[in-house]
Design an enzyme around this catalytic site. Structure first.
Site, PDB file in Angstrom:
ATOM      1  N   SER A   1      13.040   5.992  -1.911  1.00  0.00           N
ATOM      2  CA  SER A   1      13.674   4.870  -1.216  1.00  0.00           C
ATOM      3  C   SER A   1      15.139   5.216  -0.947  1.00  0.00           C
ATOM      4  O   SER A   1      15.610   6.299  -1.324  1.00  0.00           O
ATOM      5  CB  SER A   1      13.600   3.614  -2.083  1.00  0.00           C
ATOM      6  N   LYS A   2      15.823   4.263  -0.355  1.00  0.00           N
ATOM      7  CA  LYS A   2      17.241   4.477   0.008  1.00  0.00           C
ATOM      8  C   LYS A   2      18.092   4.964  -1.161  1.00  0.00           C
ATOM      9  O   LYS A   2      19.069   5.672  -0.969  1.00  0.00           O
ATOM     10  CB  LYS A   2      17.826   3.154   0.522  1.00  0.00           C
ATOM     11  N   ARG A   3      17.695   4.550  -2.349  1.00  0.00           N
ATOM     12  CA  ARG A   3      18.446   4.969  -3.544  1.00  0.00           C
ATOM     13  C   ARG A   3      18.481   6.487  -3.686  1.00  0.00           C
ATOM     14  O   ARG A   3      19.392   7.055  -4.261  1.00  0.00           O
ATOM     15  CB  ARG A   3      17.750   4.423  -4.798  1.00  0.00           C
TER      16      ARG A   3
END
Ligand code: GLU
Length: 475
Positions: A240-242
């Site tokens: 994910s964006k993380r």
């Protein structure tokens, strides 16, 4: 039978790298089997629909060079066909109308939750007569799912997966507002498009059991399934964006070449021996479902960078110049002039040898394209000190008197200056020269760069650097 694979993205506004990998695998499998790769836009969510979001998908496919066969299909455009199939199933007694109120359904959900049952809907309309239908309720159409036994999926990646039919409910085919569900639409479209192989993320494996119920009810042949583990981040959770950039567009913006990106996505979930560098033509030769990894793979930006560096090195110089042009414009407001183009032509072999991304390549090409006086970045400023002034002055004096201003000669002169004035340390000479000629502390070989800039320009830049030190060291 012709192999037909499909890529059916929902237009969410960006193309997730997981989706991009799914598209790539479907493309490669089709091409490896001399089959077709078709695209279907799953655009049934009209509330959130936008043409731009659809365009994002096509842009990503184009960038990755995943060319598809036939006109792309719009799932929304097929809605009447989906409705007709639901009605066919109804007429054949394989589906039924359910008149449950939202309150009844809520109650069933609560009861199921309390009792820990996976299936909430209790099939109360499965055998009930329509004459009992309450007033004012628009029914949904539900499939009659098998009541007992088990369902088996022979998945090309996951192996044989079995589910107890008790886990599966009489799910909805057509909503009360007449809108077909994803479950129905996907089966009808895959069948009508002749899809032979469904290669997708393993988050869809649960759907497969439901979709197979529809195939069975319609007595249609099922496709071969290959459910690929999802991409994970370095911490082992779903990417994910993380963890990094998630959209294809971002990787393009960050200066990755599409062939590096595709090679990386391929290796991220598929393997052939321990080969890392697999260009597209070779991937088409080698790709098979057997090579898909059974375990989720972790995204590793370093590996992508290394592949990108490899493909940048291999790329044609003129193509690279075209590719860095937008970065030069956006980041430095530079439009490449005729002179700049000549310099880049001459300097590109050395520049591309060092670059991990097109952004870096654009940044490091900049010094060939800017007019004097240069501005000096922080790294350069460190080397433009009163201590280095004398060295720069010696270079200036030496360079002025040179007849042939060529690579070997420049090197020879710099080495001489290092011997005489810098305890033999060439670095001491080169760093101020680098700062003076490039405005930075990073560049390919300066002997070559100076030759490409030419004697006059080199002298101009040295003069400016000396003046800069002078103006900065005035107390
Ligand atoms: N539109 C679905 C998605 O983007 C496709 C699912 C499928 O492959 O059947 O996840």
């Amino acid at each position: 039978m012709t192999t037909i694979t499909r890529f059916p993205p929902s237009p969410t506004g960006f193309m997730h790298i997981g989706n991009a990998r799914t598209a790539l695998f479907n493309y490669l499998f089709a091409r490896a089997n001399k089959g077709q790769f078709v695209v279907r836009i799953e655009d049934t969510d009209r509330a959130r629909h936008s043409d731009e979001a659809v365009q994002v998908i096509f842009n990503a496919l184009e960038w990755m060079k995943l060319d598809y066969d036939n006109e792309p299909v719009s799932q929304y455009a097929n809605r009447q066909r989906h409705i007709d199939v639901a009605n066919e199933l109804l007429a054949a007694g394989k589906a039924y109308k359910c008149y449950c109120t939202p309150e009844e359904l809520e109650q069933m959900r609560e009861d199921a939750k309390k009792e820990g049952r996976p299936v909430a809907y209790d099939r109360r309309w499965r055998d009930r007569d329509e004459s009992e239908a309450p007033e004012g309720i628009e029914p949904v159409i539900r499939i009659k799912a098998p009541l007992d036994g088990s369902a088996v999926v022979d998945d090309e990646v996951q192996g044989q997966v079995t589910v107890d039919n008790k886990q599966l409910d009489d799910f909805i085919l057509l909503r009360s507002d007449g809108v077909p569900t994803y479950m129905l639409a996907v089966v009808v479209d895959d069948h009508d498009m002749g899809v032979t192989h469904v290669i997708r993320g393993d988050d869809h494996l649960n759907n497969t059991f439901r979709q197979n119920i529809i195939y069975d009810a319609l007595e249609w042949n099922k496709p071969v399934y290959a459910h690929c583990p999802l991409i994970h981040g370095t911490d082992g959770s779903k990417f994910s964006k993380r963890h990094g950039s998630v959209s294809v567009e971002d990787y393009k913006k960050e200066g990755y070449l599409p062939e590096a990106f595709c090679n990386y996505l391929l290796r991220l979930g598929w393997g052939h021996k321990d080969e890392e560098i697999i260009p597209m033509d070779k991937a088409i030769e080698l790709f098979s479902l057997k090579g898909i990894n059974k375990a989720a793979s972790k995204f590793d930006i370093k590996k992508l960078e290394n592949l990108n560096a490899h493909y940048i090195k291999e790329a044609d110089n003129h193509r690279l110049i075209d590719l860095i042009s937008p970065f030069l414009k956006d980041r430095h407001n530079i439009i490449i002039s005729e002179l700049g183009l000549q310099r880049l032509d001459a300097g590109m072999d050395a520049l591309k040898d060092r670059a991990k991304t097109l952004v870096q390549l654009a940044d490091e090409s900049k010094f060939y394209l800017v007019d004097t006086p240069l501005t000096f970045d922080e790294g350069a400023q460190k080397h433009l000190t009163p201590d280095s002034k004398a060295l720069l002055q010696s270079m200036l004096d030496t360079f002025k008197d040179m007849d042939g201003f060529v690579h070997d000669e420049i090197e020879h002169k710099c080495r001489n200056i290092a011997q005489l004035e810098a305890d033999g340390k060439l670095g001491k000479v080169m760093m101020p020269l680098r700062a003076a000629l490039t405005g930075t502390d990073k560049s390919p070989s300066l002997f070559e760069a100076a030759e490409i800039l030419g004697q006059e320009e080199t002298i101009k830049r040295l003069n400016h650097a000396i003046a800069y030190i002078g103006s900065n060291s005035v107390q």
